[in-house]
Scaffold this motif. Structure first.
Motif, PDB file in Angstrom:
ATOM      1  N   ASP A   1      -5.864  -1.530 -10.773  1.00 14.63           N
ATOM      2  CA  ASP A   1      -6.156  -0.246 -10.113  1.00 14.63           C
ATOM      3  C   ASP A   1      -7.251   0.515 -10.869  1.00 14.63           C
ATOM      4  OD1 ASP A   1      -4.440  -0.388  -7.977  1.00 14.63           O
ATOM      5  OD2 ASP A   1      -2.814   0.732  -8.940  1.00 14.63           O
TER       6      ASP A   1
ATOM      7  N   ASN B   1       0.821  -1.211   0.000  1.00 10.45           N
ATOM      8  CA  ASN B   1       0.000   0.000   0.000  1.00 10.45           C
ATOM      9  C   ASN B   1       0.854   1.261   0.000  1.00 10.45           C
ATOM     10  OD1 ASN B   1      -1.814  -2.078   1.998  1.00 10.45           O
ATOM     11  ND2 ASN B   1      -2.775  -1.196   0.207  1.00 10.45           N
ATOM     12  N   LEU B   2       0.204   2.329  -0.445  1.00  7.93           N
ATOM     13  CA  LEU B   2       0.939   3.567  -0.700  1.00  7.93           C
ATOM     14  C   LEU B   2       1.597   4.165   0.554  1.00  7.93           C
ATOM     15  CD1 LEU B   2       1.731   5.816  -2.649  1.00  7.93           C
ATOM     16  CD2 LEU B   2      -0.499   6.883  -2.209  1.00  7.93           C
TER      17      LEU B   2
ATOM     18  N   ARG C   1      -7.940   8.429  -4.498  1.00 14.87           N
ATOM     19  CA  ARG C   1      -8.477   7.530  -3.476  1.00 14.87           C
ATOM     20  C   ARG C   1      -9.011   8.353  -2.313  1.00 14.87           C
ATOM     21  NH1 ARG C   1      -8.041   4.644  -6.979  1.00 14.87           N
ATOM     22  NH2 ARG C   1      -7.061   2.600  -7.174  1.00 14.87           N
TER      23      ARG C   1
ATOM     24  N   PHE D   1       2.396   4.333  -9.473  1.00 13.40           N
ATOM     25  CA  PHE D   1       1.871   3.409 -10.484  1.00 13.40           C
ATOM     26  C   PHE D   1       0.954   4.142 -11.463  1.00 13.40           C
ATOM     27  CE2 PHE D   1       2.285   0.049  -6.933  1.00 13.40           C
ATOM     28  CZ  PHE D   1       3.585  -0.262  -7.318  1.00 13.40           C
TER      29      PHE D   1
ATOM     30  N   ARG E   1      -0.416  -0.142 -12.339  1.00  9.25           N
ATOM     31  CA  ARG E   1      -0.510  -1.446 -11.680  1.00  9.25           C
ATOM     32  C   ARG E   1      -1.826  -2.091 -12.126  1.00  9.25           C
ATOM     33  NH1 ARG E   1      -0.520  -1.583  -5.115  1.00  9.25           N
ATOM     34  NH2 ARG E   1      -2.510  -0.527  -5.413  1.00  9.25           N
TER      35      ARG E   1
ATOM     36  N   THR F   1       7.670   4.127  -6.421  1.00 12.52           N
ATOM     37  CA  THR F   1       7.217   4.119  -7.809  1.00 12.52           C
ATOM     38  C   THR F   1       5.736   4.483  -7.808  1.00 12.52           C
ATOM     39  OG1 THR F   1       8.785   2.376  -8.360  1.00 12.52           O
ATOM     40  CG2 THR F   1       6.967   2.715  -9.904  1.00 12.52           C
TER      41      THR F   1
END
Ligand code: NAD
Ligand code: UFG
Length: 343
Positions: free
Chosen positions: A295, A199-200, A231, A218, A292, A216
């Motif tokens: 997503d 997770n971020l 989000r 995504f 990714r 990175t």
């Protein structure tokens, strides 16, 4: 009230334990420590100055769960016990279906045998699937999930709803979480991912603390204002308060309620990186990489029902989330006891 938290030693469970104790409830935790440590609950006890009844047990073990419920006689169960890594669920679908579905069936069966009639379930925004445009509201039909983890949540919601039809005395609250981040403001408890974070926010904090070289991002070519995904990030303490409200609401309610726990305010990946850097005065090197798989570009909640039904609304903002996440990471660079295993 006395609340049994299955999977209560984990990230959301430990913060919810603290919030329930602070609100005057008694807390019983059952966990197999598959993705957690008893240290989290020890710290909750220290923070709140109140005891937790802690059991090492597998929520798929009918005898163990029955014995605990029969002894403790909880008024309500919160079901956090589950595997939650999206990528891992694609590689090990059977393990995810076995564990997540089995914990749900076992808890429901033991509730029936011991006379407990209230359950609050950790569901996810992922059940809205690809079909439902944001903001997601609880009236929408569930959609197609992009991975086995998501399908387990969708199926468990169905199982719980069917159980409530069969037993009208049952109360089922399905909480659909959006993106919980942050930590207790003390910096004593927080998210403790094992291996490389999926997770971020934990990835950002591990870059900031020097454990990873760079983030990175995504995908930078989505149809969003800055090209990165949007989000609905929600502070873990707000999420924990939402559980307290849900448990209290369940006391005078019968049947099934689906409730989103989100803020209703979307932020991009770059908003997160920039706010984190600014609030904590620390650099987070990043590069834009490929998208990714799985997503969705934009996911956020219609948070109106939680406010109307529970009188609950998220209070903390993105700056609070970034500061509290960093305090936890900085104070505990190796999580609880340096338990993480590099994969
Ligand atoms: P977590 O992994 O920190 O907590 C889950 C806990 O369940 C862990 O302590 C783990 O050891 C325990 N557990 C797993 N299988 C078990 C079993 N068979 N018996 C006993 N204990 C078991 O995860 P979390 O972030 O705290 O999530 C809690 C719940 O919320 C999970 O069901 C998860 O799927 C759901 N959820 C989480 C998020 C999120 O972003 N964190 C979003 C939506 C839904
Ligand atoms: N991201 C990056 N780099 C990373 C990690 C994440 O750019 O290293 C991006 C993702 O592409 C996404 C955003 O940050 O745009 C948030 O990603 P997370 O993995 O933190 O969260 P997700 O929204 O993908 O997933 C979360 C929960 C799932 C749940 C889902 C429901 O982790 O359990 O929300 O929407 F199913």
């Amino acid at each position: 009230m006395k609340i049994l938290l299955a999977g209560g030693a984990g990230y959301i469970g430990s913060h919810t334990s603290a919030a329930l104790l602070e609100s005057g409830h008694d807390v019983v935790v059952l966990d197999n420590y598959d993705n957690s440590s008893p240290e989290a609950i020890k710290r909750v006890e220290k923070l709140t100055g109140k005891p937790v009844s802690l059991y090492e047990a597998d929520a798929t073990d009918s005898k163990a769960v029955f014995d605990i419920m029969n002894k403790e006689k909880p008024d309500c169960v919160i079901h956090f016990a589950g595997l939650k890594a999206v990528g891992e669920s694609i590689k090990q679908p059977l393990r995810y279906y076995r564990n997540n579905i089995d914990t749900t069936l076992t808890l429901l069966e033991c509730m029936e045998k011991t006379g407990c009639k209230k359950i609050v379930f950790s569901s996810s925004a992922t059940v809205y699937g690809e079909e439902n445009p944001a903001p997601c509201n609880e009236e929408m039909r569930k959609g197609s999930c992009t991975n086995p983890y998501g399908w387990t949540k969708s199926m468990m919601e169905q199982i719980l709803q069917d159980a409530a039809v069969a037993d009208p005395r049952l109360t089922v609250i399905l909480l659909r979480y959006f993106n919980p981040i942050g930590a207790h403001p003390s910096g004593q408890i927080g998210e403790n991912p094992r291996g490389i974070p999926n997770n971020l926010m934990p990835y950002i904090t591990q870059v900031a603390v020097g454990k990873r070289e760079k983030l990175t991002v995504f995908g930078g070519d989505y149809d969003t204002p800055d090209g990165t995904c949007l989000r609905d990030y929600i502070h873990i303490m707000d999420l924990a308060d939402g559980h307290v409200k849900a448990v209290e609401f369940s006391q005078n309610h019968k049947g099934v309620e689906i409730i989103n726990l989100g803020t209703g305010q979307p932020y991009s990946v770059l908003d997160m990186v920039n706010t984190f850097q600014k609030e904590n005065n620390i650099r987070v090197p990043y590069e834009i990489g490929p998208r990714r798989g799985g997503d969705l570009p934009v996911v956020y909640a219609d948070a109106g029902k939680a406010e109307k039904l529970l009188g609950w609304k998220a209070k903390r903002n993105l700056a609070d989330m970034c500061r509290d996440s960093w305090r936890w990471q900085k104070n505990n660079p190796n999580g609880y006891d340096g338990l993480e295993i590099e994969k």
